[in-house]
Design an enzyme around this catalytic site. Structure first.
Site, PDB file in Angstrom:
ATOM      1  N   HIS A  46       0.847  -1.180   0.000  1.00 38.73           N
ATOM      2  CA  HIS A  46       0.000   0.000   0.000  1.00 38.73           C
ATOM      3  C   HIS A  46       0.896   1.249   0.000  1.00 38.73           C
ATOM      4  O   HIS A  46       2.099   1.144  -0.165  1.00 38.73           O
ATOM      5  CB  HIS A  46      -0.925   0.004   1.214  1.00 38.73           C
ATOM      6  CG  HIS A  46      -0.211  -0.035   2.533  1.00 38.73           C
ATOM      7  ND1 HIS A  46       0.374  -1.181   3.014  1.00 38.73           N
ATOM      8  CD2 HIS A  46       0.025   0.928   3.460  1.00 38.73           C
ATOM      9  CE1 HIS A  46       0.922  -0.929   4.199  1.00 38.73           C
ATOM     10  NE2 HIS A  46       0.739   0.341   4.489  1.00 38.73           N
ATOM     11  N   ARG A  50       4.429   3.440  -5.747  1.00 36.83           N
ATOM     12  CA  ARG A  50       5.636   2.634  -5.637  1.00 36.83           C
ATOM     13  C   ARG A  50       6.553   2.996  -6.802  1.00 36.83           C
ATOM     14  O   ARG A  50       6.093   3.309  -7.903  1.00 36.83           O
ATOM     15  CB  ARG A  50       5.318   1.130  -5.718  1.00 36.83           C
ATOM     16  CG  ARG A  50       4.770   0.539  -4.439  1.00 36.83           C
ATOM     17  CD  ARG A  50       5.863   0.404  -3.382  1.00 36.83           C
ATOM     18  NE  ARG A  50       5.401  -0.314  -2.213  1.00 36.83           N
ATOM     19  CZ  ARG A  50       4.764   0.219  -1.181  1.00 36.83           C
ATOM     20  NH1 ARG A  50       4.474   1.497  -1.197  1.00 36.83           N
ATOM     21  NH2 ARG A  50       4.408  -0.508  -0.141  1.00 36.83           N
TER      22      ARG A  50
END
Length: 382
Positions: A46, A50
């Site tokens: 989460h 990323r």
């Protein structure tokens, strides 16, 4: 399930959701189990964004795998009909003799990747949000960028379900055992049998590996902060600020993102405290903020604004910080596809494909030697 599944997947985060998608796409009967409802905030997958990067400083062996991941993320976002990947370019910034700069340069040269080597003053000129000192240098790679993890997991799961994968949420795996050449898996709701088991449970993987002694995995608490920009907020726009990964002269690592509308996301890398997924402190503490602020003041002074939000995630680290992707050391019908030591999300699409190829007997096209035989030492004591 109405029919016995071919494959049971324990954990439906980054790796498990991708494996479910690729296995179901090949016509296998898939049962996916997760202790929560993914995407969720309890594990490692989460945090809204990323990094994906190609000039991989950790080892050149990763580069062909991440190149395949780029292709698969692009395919997934086209099929899902929503953006999952945004290219911003990326900077690997550190001492010229350090492992970050040297490793990124080695991977870029070995694989003939498009890149530039930049002195600190050139970084400051081209990307004013970033202020490396003159004792640092950077490897610029134009293909680096951002993945949106919750959207990626949702897309993998949605498409897996469309291909008849059965996905059970809020149903953790309690235990498993070999069942002839297959496996028997128990949850709080029932018992399932399958020909194969994929363990992709991230920080919960250690409790499911069934080896003696347990492999030396360490769960590490990591803190993410979103800060308000001050002084020159436009410098953090994605067209002016790439993703950036830093090694300081003191050997500490941290990374950051452009401002996508919710603040400047920054985090330290591999400097967290050991924990477990059951005992981790999920509150951002003053000491967490202070550690990150020291880097912000030194290298991103215009991001030293108020904390807009924060989050805690978990790394599950192997001793050498490389992945664990292999058959179980005692039971070849079981595959382990995590932990990934805090840098695995970008590879998930490709790792899901690797799992599907190996389960169906095709075999992987990649050199996975860095990630193999991790369980053999644990098995020797069994």
């Amino acid at each position: 399930m109405t029919r016995r599944p071919d494959v049971i997947i324990a954990g439906l985060g980054a790796m498990g959701s991708a494996a479910a998608h690729h296995l179901a796409s090949r016509g296998l009967r898939v049962l996916g189990l997760d202790r929560f409802t993914p995407p969720h905030t309890q594990g490692s997958s989460h945090g809204r964004t990323r990094i994906i990067r190609e000039a991989y400083f950790e080892h050149p062996l990763y580069v062909p795998i991440v190149q395949r991941a780029y292709d698969l993320w692009d395919e997934l976002q086209r099929e899902a009909g929503r953006p999952l990947l945004q290219i911003t370019g990326g900077l690997m910034i550190g001492p010229p003799g350090g492992p970050l700069y040297q490793g990124a340069r080695t991977s870029a040269r070995q694989h003939r990747l498009s890149h530039e080597l930049l002195e600190a003053r050139e970084v400051r000129r081209r990307f004013p949000a970033l202020q490396p000192t003159d004792d640092l240098a950077a490897v610029w790679e134009p293909r680096a960028g951002i993945l949106f993890p919750e959207e990626c997991i949702s897309a993998h799961l949605r498409l897996a379900a469309a291909r008849h994968a059965e996905l059970h949420f809020d149903e953790p795996v309690l235990r498993w055992e070999p069942d002839g050449e297959g496996v028997r898996v128990e949850t709080g709701r029932g018992t399932y049998r399958a020909s194969h088991l994929v363990i992709s449970a991230g920080p919960w993987a250690r409790s499911l590996l069934n080896t003696t002694p347990e492999p030396p995995l360490q769960v590490e608490r990591q803190v993410l902060l979103w800060l308000g920009a001050t002084g020159n907020p436009g410098a953090f726009a994605p067209e002016r600020c790439p993703i950036h990964l830093w090694q300081t002269p003191g050997g500490e690592y941290f990374y950051g993102f452009p401002n996508l509308g919710d603040g400047v996301k920054l985090a330290c890398h591999h400097s967290g405290t050991p924990t477990t997924p059951e005992e981790v402190c999920r509150e951002v503490l003053p000491a967490d903020e202070a550690a990150l602020r020291a880097h912000v003041r030194a290298y991103l002074p215009d991001a030293n604004g108020p904390v807009l939000s924060g989050a805690v995630c978990l790394y599950t680290n192997t001793p050498d910080a490389h992945f664990w992707i292999d058959r179980h050391p005692l039971h070849p019908q079981v595959r382990i596809v995590s932990p990934c030591s805090g840098h695995g999300f970008k590879f998930a699409s490709a790792i899901g494909e690797i799992v599907a190829e190996e389960v169906t007997g095709v075999g992987s096209r990649f050199d996975l030697s860095l990630f193999r035989s991790r369980g053999s030492r644990a098995a020797q004591g069994a």
